[in-house]
Design a protein around this motif. Sequence first.
Motif, PDB file in Angstrom:
ATOM      1  N   GLU A 172      -7.543   0.358   3.321  1.00  8.47           N
ATOM      2  CA  GLU A 172      -7.127  -0.444   2.172  1.00  8.47           C
ATOM      3  C   GLU A 172      -6.343  -1.663   2.636  1.00  8.47           C
ATOM      4  O   GLU A 172      -6.567  -2.781   2.148  1.00  8.47           O
ATOM      5  CB  GLU A 172      -6.273   0.428   1.245  1.00  8.47           C
ATOM      6  CG  GLU A 172      -6.166  -0.163  -0.132  1.00  8.47           C
ATOM      7  CD  GLU A 172      -5.399   0.753  -1.061  1.00  8.47           C
ATOM      8  OE1 GLU A 172      -5.177   1.928  -0.717  1.00  8.47           O
ATOM      9  OE2 GLU A 172      -5.001   0.266  -2.129  1.00  8.47           O
TER      10      GLU A 172
ATOM     11  N   THR B 181       0.830  -1.209   0.000  1.00  4.90           N
ATOM     12  CA  THR B 181       0.000   0.000   0.000  1.00  4.90           C
ATOM     13  C   THR B 181       0.860   1.252   0.000  1.00  4.90           C
ATOM     14  O   THR B 181       0.586   2.221  -0.710  1.00  4.90           O
ATOM     15  CB  THR B 181      -0.913   0.001   1.231  1.00  4.90           C
ATOM     16  OG1 THR B 181      -1.503  -1.279   1.353  1.00  4.90           O
ATOM     17  CG2 THR B 181      -1.994   1.045   1.107  1.00  4.90           C
TER      18      THR B 181
ATOM     19  N   PHE C  25      -2.807  -0.421  12.609  1.00  2.70           N
ATOM     20  CA  PHE C  25      -2.614   0.437  11.442  1.00  2.70           C
ATOM     21  C   PHE C  25      -3.377   1.744  11.561  1.00  2.70           C
ATOM     22  O   PHE C  25      -3.577   2.437  10.568  1.00  2.70           O
ATOM     23  CB  PHE C  25      -3.061  -0.299  10.177  1.00  2.70           C
ATOM     24  CG  PHE C  25      -2.189  -1.475   9.837  1.00  2.70           C
ATOM     25  CD1 PHE C  25      -0.833  -1.287   9.591  1.00  2.70           C
ATOM     26  CD2 PHE C  25      -2.700  -2.752   9.790  1.00  2.70           C
ATOM     27  CE1 PHE C  25      -0.028  -2.364   9.297  1.00  2.70           C
ATOM     28  CE2 PHE C  25      -1.890  -3.830   9.494  1.00  2.70           C
ATOM     29  CZ  PHE C  25      -0.553  -3.640   9.252  1.00  2.70           C
TER      30      PHE C  25
ATOM     31  N   GLU D 150      -1.804   4.598   9.990  1.00  2.00           N
ATOM     32  CA  GLU D 150      -1.331   4.394   8.621  1.00  2.00           C
ATOM     33  C   GLU D 150      -2.257   5.137   7.660  1.00  2.00           C
ATOM     34  O   GLU D 150      -3.458   5.209   7.878  1.00  2.00           O
ATOM     35  CB  GLU D 150      -1.342   2.898   8.317  1.00  2.00           C
ATOM     36  CG  GLU D 150      -0.514   2.511   7.142  1.00  2.00           C
ATOM     37  CD  GLU D 150       0.949   2.342   7.498  1.00  2.00           C
ATOM     38  OE1 GLU D 150       1.767   2.347   6.599  1.00  2.00           O
ATOM     39  OE2 GLU D 150       1.251   2.211   8.706  1.00  2.00           O
ATOM     40  N   GLU D 151      -1.651   5.643   6.580  1.00  2.00           N
ATOM     41  CA  GLU D 151      -2.461   6.416   5.636  1.00  2.00           C
ATOM     42  C   GLU D 151      -3.551   5.550   5.009  1.00  2.00           C
ATOM     43  O   GLU D 151      -4.717   5.902   4.991  1.00  2.00           O
ATOM     44  CB  GLU D 151      -1.558   6.980   4.553  1.00  2.00           C
ATOM     45  CG  GLU D 151      -1.780   8.440   4.279  1.00  2.00           C
ATOM     46  CD  GLU D 151      -0.724   8.968   3.342  1.00  2.00           C
ATOM     47  OE1 GLU D 151      -1.047   9.188   2.176  1.00  2.00           O
ATOM     48  OE2 GLU D 151       0.434   9.122   3.774  1.00  2.00           O
ATOM     49  N   GLY D 152      -3.162   4.441   4.477  1.00  2.00           N
ATOM     50  CA  GLY D 152      -4.133   3.599   3.763  1.00  2.00           C
ATOM     51  C   GLY D 152      -4.672   2.475   4.619  1.00  2.00           C
ATOM     52  O   GLY D 152      -4.711   1.325   4.200  1.00  2.00           O
TER      53      GLY D 152
ATOM     54  N   ASP E 119       6.206   8.024   4.284  1.00  2.00           N
ATOM     55  CA  ASP E 119       5.219   8.394   5.301  1.00  2.00           C
ATOM     56  C   ASP E 119       5.863   8.410   6.683  1.00  2.00           C
ATOM     57  O   ASP E 119       5.572   7.602   7.533  1.00  2.00           O
ATOM     58  CB  ASP E 119       4.033   7.441   5.281  1.00  2.00           C
ATOM     59  CG  ASP E 119       4.450   6.062   4.855  1.00  2.00           C
ATOM     60  OD1 ASP E 119       3.600   5.266   4.544  1.00  2.00           O
ATOM     61  OD2 ASP E 119       5.691   5.803   4.867  1.00  2.00           O
TER      62      ASP E 119
ATOM     63  N   LYS F 244      -6.130  -8.270  -6.354  1.00  2.00           N
ATOM     64  CA  LYS F 244      -5.378  -7.109  -6.813  1.00  2.00           C
ATOM     65  C   LYS F 244      -4.093  -7.619  -7.444  1.00  2.00           C
ATOM     66  O   LYS F 244      -3.321  -8.317  -6.777  1.00  2.00           O
ATOM     67  CB  LYS F 244      -5.013  -6.247  -5.598  1.00  2.00           C
ATOM     68  CG  LYS F 244      -5.965  -5.120  -5.309  1.00  2.00           C
ATOM     69  CD  LYS F 244      -5.455  -4.370  -4.082  1.00  2.00           C
ATOM     70  CE  LYS F 244      -6.392  -3.277  -3.664  1.00  2.00           C
ATOM     71  NZ  LYS F 244      -5.971  -2.665  -2.400  1.00  2.00           N
TER      72      LYS F 244
ATOM     73  N   ASN G 126       0.926   4.022  -2.778  1.00  2.00           N
ATOM     74  CA  ASN G 126       0.632   5.424  -2.488  1.00  2.00           C
ATOM     75  C   ASN G 126       1.760   6.339  -2.936  1.00  2.00           C
ATOM     76  O   ASN G 126       1.531   7.507  -3.221  1.00  2.00           O
ATOM     77  CB  ASN G 126       0.381   5.608  -0.985  1.00  2.00           C
ATOM     78  CG  ASN G 126      -0.967   5.048  -0.578  1.00  2.00           C
ATOM     79  OD1 ASN G 126      -1.834   4.824  -1.436  1.00  2.00           O
ATOM     80  ND2 ASN G 126      -1.139   4.803   0.715  1.00  2.00           N
TER      81      ASN G 126
END
Lengths: 118, 747
Positions: free
Chosen positions: B43, A54, B35, B38-40, B98, A76, A58
Amino acid sequence: MNIDNTASQMRKGVLEFCILSIIKLGEAYPSDIIDMMKAANLNILEGTLYPLLTRLKNAEFLTYRWVESNSGPPRKYFSLTEKGAKFYKELETTWLELAGAVETITSKNNQLNNHKPE
Amino acid sequence: MKKVININFQGTIVPIEESSYELLQQYIESLRLYFANEEGRDEIINDIESRISELFQERLKSGSTCITDDDVNAIIKNMGRPADFEEAEKGENTDSNDEKSDNSKKEKSESFQGNWNWKGKRLYRDENNKVLGGVCSGIAAYFGIDPVIVRILFLISGIGILAYILLWLFVPGSNMLENGARKRLYRNPDGKIIGGVCSGIGSYFDINPWLPRFIFLIPFISFFFRWGHFGPLTFPNFLSFSFSPGSFIVYIILWLVIPEAITTSEKLEMKGEKVDMNSIKNSVLKEMKEVGERMGKMGQEMGEHVGKMGMEAGNFAKEKTANFNKEVYTSTHRTSGILGKIITTIFKIVMYFILGCIALAVIIALFSIVIMAIGLFPLKDFVLTDGWQSMFAWGTLLFFIAVPVIGIITFIIRRFAHVKRSNKLMRYSFIGLWIIGIVCFISLIVSIGRDFKSSSSGNIEYIPLSDPNVKRLEVMPLNNNNYSRMNNWFRLEPFATFGMDNDTAFISNFRIRIKKSATDSFQVSEISWCNGRTRRDADTLAALINFNISQNDSLLMMDRAIAINTTDKFRNQYVEVTIAVPVGHYIKINKNFDRRSHVKFPWVWNDNYWYYDDNDEYFEFRSGVLYIMKEDGLYTIDGERSDRRNEGGNNSKRKRTDINDNNYRYTPNSKIDSLKAEQEKQIQKMQAALDSAKDAREKELNKLKDSLNRAKEEINKKIEKLNKGTAWYDNSSRSDFSEKFSFMSYI
């Protein structure tokens, strides 16, 4: 400073490089990546792979497309972007340099060690 | 045998055992937490869930009928738990894309880096379920009990606060705590009688619900048996179960605090099935904590900025300096993080300490109000008439005092227990009940006020003295057993001397006044005052006041309190005793008549300012001192005036001349003054000597008289003894008493 810690740090550093390298071979599904790594005797937890992917996605190094699967939900499949390819190249050169340097240093050390007992 | 449920997992239907489902849910929740920064995040979770779903499908295709615990555990093992990620992430470099999320995560994990062991049991502060610092929920997780119970225990015990702070400081925090099989305390709606509290407690401790019910009922049973008996031992122990309103209030608070088990999963939790505790995660962050965190983040960002500037500078200087810069960067980063953390922690501790102090003060104040109200409540029989007034009194106690107290305590405990269920209904019913309480309170005051409205006319009653020509008179308390214990039990300050029996209260509402007698004999008079609904009522009640005064030679025996019983009620009864002392005679008020505060209801609208109009001068006196009445006032035998005011005036005058004495060179007049003063002093001294000589002679005379009296008495006694053998004891004790007294007074 224990051995596990250092070893995992070493592995950590090359993990992204390995993942990118696997994906460069062709579109890959996370469990394929895991399997390939396992085959190469590089064991990582599946749970740590997903956040890594991820993050790379990103950062626009990776892209993916959905592929319908006959077993379970759609999958995916990840592939490299141009930016990702560039990043991979940089990593590759860094790695080769590093590997060469490490090789030279450790081989010298090995030679010394081999000579000592004589 | 296990229950299998079907779940919709990532778009496919999965038959799964209930326990495995909970295991899975718990696992995913722990990932979600891990998480969180965490950004995602969504996801990642989604990807993992899809993968798990795929693995489930594989498992099902290979012939399994459903997903079992083993399957889930195997998958979790492959995927890795957050703790395993920790291990893998450890030492990750900070210069990835990140940074921020990485850093905050790292900071969080710092606290349990090292010997974190998933399987081993260690005491951590549970940062997921925390209210303050997570100490209580950490302890609860360690022992596998409900954090609410630990919190209540900490709240109740006084040392809990100190222990809490120490634990907060020394126990490492962890946001990875997963709580295994654990019970929660719920109210059981299925087995309830009143609120389901007892049956909930029963199912929590795995006991018959009748046991807690019985424990709650004991004080009620005993209360009804011992109605109205408020001994000194039972009264203040508010929370002890010997005092039933305590258990009643405890029940109500528990009722309000403990959530009701409504859903199936809550009922399972109540019975101790394995539950996913992380799902019952608290999301309410206190504002103060947020501020603290923001401060910490600011510190972090500052550090980052410094670090970034360092990076930029480093880019110019290329390779060699780059390494150095990186070091600087990481080091500043680390220190800023630690600094931020320290500031946050200190800030938090200070804020919570202040908040805690305020909360504690509020609780203590409320409790003292309740205890005060309950303590005064037994006195109500002496004030209130039956019927409406009594009802209003109960209404006031329950709704006006108890309701807000329970409300505030409940609010505080709910905050601590993190009960988030909407309580609009409760709030409105609290307000409604309190309004009823206010109405009761006002009606009570108005009703009582009317009972105190008028005061009696205050007629003088002269006490016949058996020997008004006695040379000296000493006022002694009547030796009455009824209030001998009055001093040692009920001493609530505004009601300093409220002795009480079951149906009689003793109040020391009386005053002794001394004035000069117009004749040459002692004269004792008594005025009884009282309030009532009308003047006539007040007068009848005043006539009922029974205040005994009798003379026994040189002793004036007097009651020390007015007895009030429940039928006549307390209506500001008050007795004023006036002793008229002839010139040249002695008077002494016994030490036992120390002035005490009076019990009085001062209503604004009643005219109870007792006022008796006469032109006599009354003298100040102290108890336990012998005085002599002279033409111009009351004096001690040392020749000092009884009222200190005049004496004080003399003193200050003398002092002034003393000061002038020291500086006489500059003020020649002062010399004359001082001489005058000296002269006055001389005269005074002579006067005093004269007085004392007189006194001595009088004393001598008195002594003779007394011994004569005593001899007379003894003869009388002997005659009586011969006459009435039965009454002998009484008389002898009394004469013994007087003997002792006169002996003491002459030494």
